[in-house]
Scaffold this active site. Structure first.
Site, PDB file in Angstrom:
ATOM      1  N   GLU A 281      58.922 -75.584  -0.974  1.00 42.60           N
ATOM      2  CA  GLU A 281      58.250 -76.823  -1.380  1.00 42.60           C
ATOM      3  C   GLU A 281      59.226 -77.972  -1.668  1.00 42.60           C
ATOM      4  OE1 GLU A 281      55.521 -75.679  -4.504  1.00 42.60           O
ATOM      5  OE2 GLU A 281      54.258 -74.582  -3.083  1.00 42.60           O
TER       6      GLU A 281
ATOM      7  N   GLU B 189      53.110 -69.140   2.293  1.00 38.80           N
ATOM      8  CA  GLU B 189      52.614 -68.900   0.925  1.00 38.80           C
ATOM      9  C   GLU B 189      51.227 -69.471   0.718  1.00 38.80           C
ATOM     10  OE1 GLU B 189      55.171 -70.071  -2.420  1.00 38.80           O
ATOM     11  OE2 GLU B 189      53.338 -70.565  -3.512  1.00 38.80           O
TER      12      GLU B 189
END
Length: 479
Positions: free
Chosen positions: A227, A329
């Site tokens: 991220e 994810e």
């Protein structure tokens, strides 16, 4: 009298003549496995049936059309993340329960056959504490040690590999470099990698890969940064698109290759679908960075911005057909123990998997494979759901419907499979399909409605009639 006998004679004659050449197909039976709400069906074999002549379908009859002559991406696998949190919970369980959990996840006959895994480099939010593998200001990494991981995570991963038959496709992701490598001097709260530490951080990946390999845990792939556009209260680090591209081009890619690790599958982005195309373009349009990149990884948390943006996966597949797309994810957030039996979790997973596979994705990685009765442990109280939760006081495992929904894909679609056409005539029925290397066809159909359906699985003028229960998922194995 059946609907088909009510067709006008001339239409039926045309139908018969049009499909006479397809009277026989190389498949003789369909085995149906079902998981359904308000029932005891959980990956349960519910029917075995044959094909019959069908001809031209009509609008009033629901159909799933499959065409194995049209093949697309090669399947890599499905699995989940082997985090510190999962490992710590695992070792709080009785030995027999641990063995059962591994069988249920990784055994392709007795379980759901996971073949893919992800783990963290340094700590992440799903660790009990923040940690790194080197001492402060050690730019040469002489103090590098994975001793922390040897207590829980490494033996946990080894148990998963053993349960999977001796091989697990495992990739690793960093959440943050050590604090002294960052401009905010903190592993938490974002911050950026200092330019003076680019080479030390690139060397860090090599040390990690080599250390895990020495422990008998081969690393198949690496993502650049978990991220990279999120300033989180937990471990995080920010890269703009240009910074990520340049880190790959001038440091990480070259460093891996120089260390003899050119077989490592390097995965860029590793964040949500919302900015996926822009990030892919920035990295892949530059041939000097693109040569190091195997794929683009992505998450599903863009639902905070208005919903799942599945078309962005398709945009990247269209523009860069030689780049692999990997779901790295996803999980259900905001843990609430009263929701453990909610059916929405399974449908969320299956909807994402169907849409993403149909848009070109080669593999799917869930987040933690196991969490405790509180949705942790997590050192910043960011508690979440997993497909399996353990009560660490009683040793009991609770399997959410998401475990079974994921299993409808992972148990039957095996690495090396090719996606084929699977098309639904009803919006309530979502579907994807693959052909395995042994020639068996696997069709997954999710009924997201409150209605019971019968539909025909149609292939080359032959069909089998399937019953679909409300809020159910079925895997049809055609052999």
């Amino acid at each position: 009298m059946s609907k088909r006998l009510l067709l006008p004679f001339i239409f039926l004659s045309l139908s018969l003549s049009s499909f006479a050449i397809n009277d026989s197909i190389p498949y003789t039976k369909i085995i149906v496995y079902t998981t359904a709400d308000s029932s005891n069906l959980r990956l349960t074999p519910t029917d075995t049936l044959g094909f019959h002549f069908f001809g031209q379908p009509i609008e009033s009859e629901p159909c799933i059309f499959i065409d194995p002559s049209k093949t697309f991406q090669t399947f890599v696998g499905i699995g989940g993340a082997l985090t510190d949190a999962s490992a710590e919970v695992y070792f709080k369980l009785p030995k027999a329960t641990r063995k059962q959990l591994m069988q249920d996840y990784y055994d392709p006959q007795k379980g759901i056959g996971y073949t893919l895994g992800r783990t963290n480099i340094n700590s992440c939010d799903f660790s009990s504490e923040s940690y790194t593998y080197v001492k402060d200001n050690d730019t040469t990494l002489k103090t590098f040690s994975i001793a922390h991981d040897k207590k829980y995570r490494i033996p946990f991963i080894k148990d998963a590999i053993a349960a999977a038959g001796g091989h697990l496709t495992l990739f690793a992701s960093p959440w943050s470099p050590p604090a002294w490598m960052k401009d905010n001097h903190d592993v938490l709260h974002g911050g950026k990698l200092l330019p003076s530490c680019y080479q030390s951080w690139a060397d860090y990946y090599v040390h990690f890969v080599n250390a895990y390999t020495k422990e008998g845990i081969p690393i198949w792939g690496l993502t650049i940064q978990n991220e990279p556009m999120a300033i989180q209260q937990w471990e995080s680090c920010i890269y703009t698109a240009d910074e990520e591209r340049n880190f790959i081009k001038f440091y990480l890619g070259k460093t891996l290759w120089n260390a003899g690790l050119d077989s490592i599958h390097l995965i860029a982005w590793d964040h949500n679908r919302d900015l996926m195309y822009q990030r892919a373009k920035d990295v892949l349009d530059d041939t000097a960075s693109a040569k190091y990149v195997w794929g683009i990884g992505y998450h599903w948390y863009e639902h905070f911005n208005g919903g799942m943006i599945y078309d962005n996966v398709k945009r990247v597949a269209e523009a860069y057909p030689n780049t692999h797309l990997l779901f790295t994810e996803g999980c259900a957030e905001s843990f609430d123990s009263s929701q453990l039996n909610s059916w929405k979790f399974g449908e969320t997973y299956a909807r994402s998997m169907i849409e993403d596979f149909n848009n070109g994705t080669v593999g799917f990685t869930d987040w933690n494979i196991l969490l405790d009765e509180k949705g942790g442990p997590n050192h910043i109280n960011n508690f979440c759901f997993a497909p399996v939760h353990a009560n660490t006081k009683t040793g009991k495992l609770t399997y959410l419907c998401s475990y079974y929904y994921i299993g409808h894909f992972s148990k039957f679609i095996r690495p090396g499979a090719k996606r084929i056409i699977s098309s639904s005539s009803r919006g309530q029925l979502l579907t994807t399909a693959f052909i395995n290397t042994d020639g068996k066809i696997v069709v997954v159909v999710m009924n997201q409605s409150n209605q019971k359906f019968t539909y025909d699985l149609w292939m080359n003028g032959q069909a089998g009639l399937i019953v679909s229960l409300p809020h159910s998922i079925e895997t049809l194995v055609v052999e």
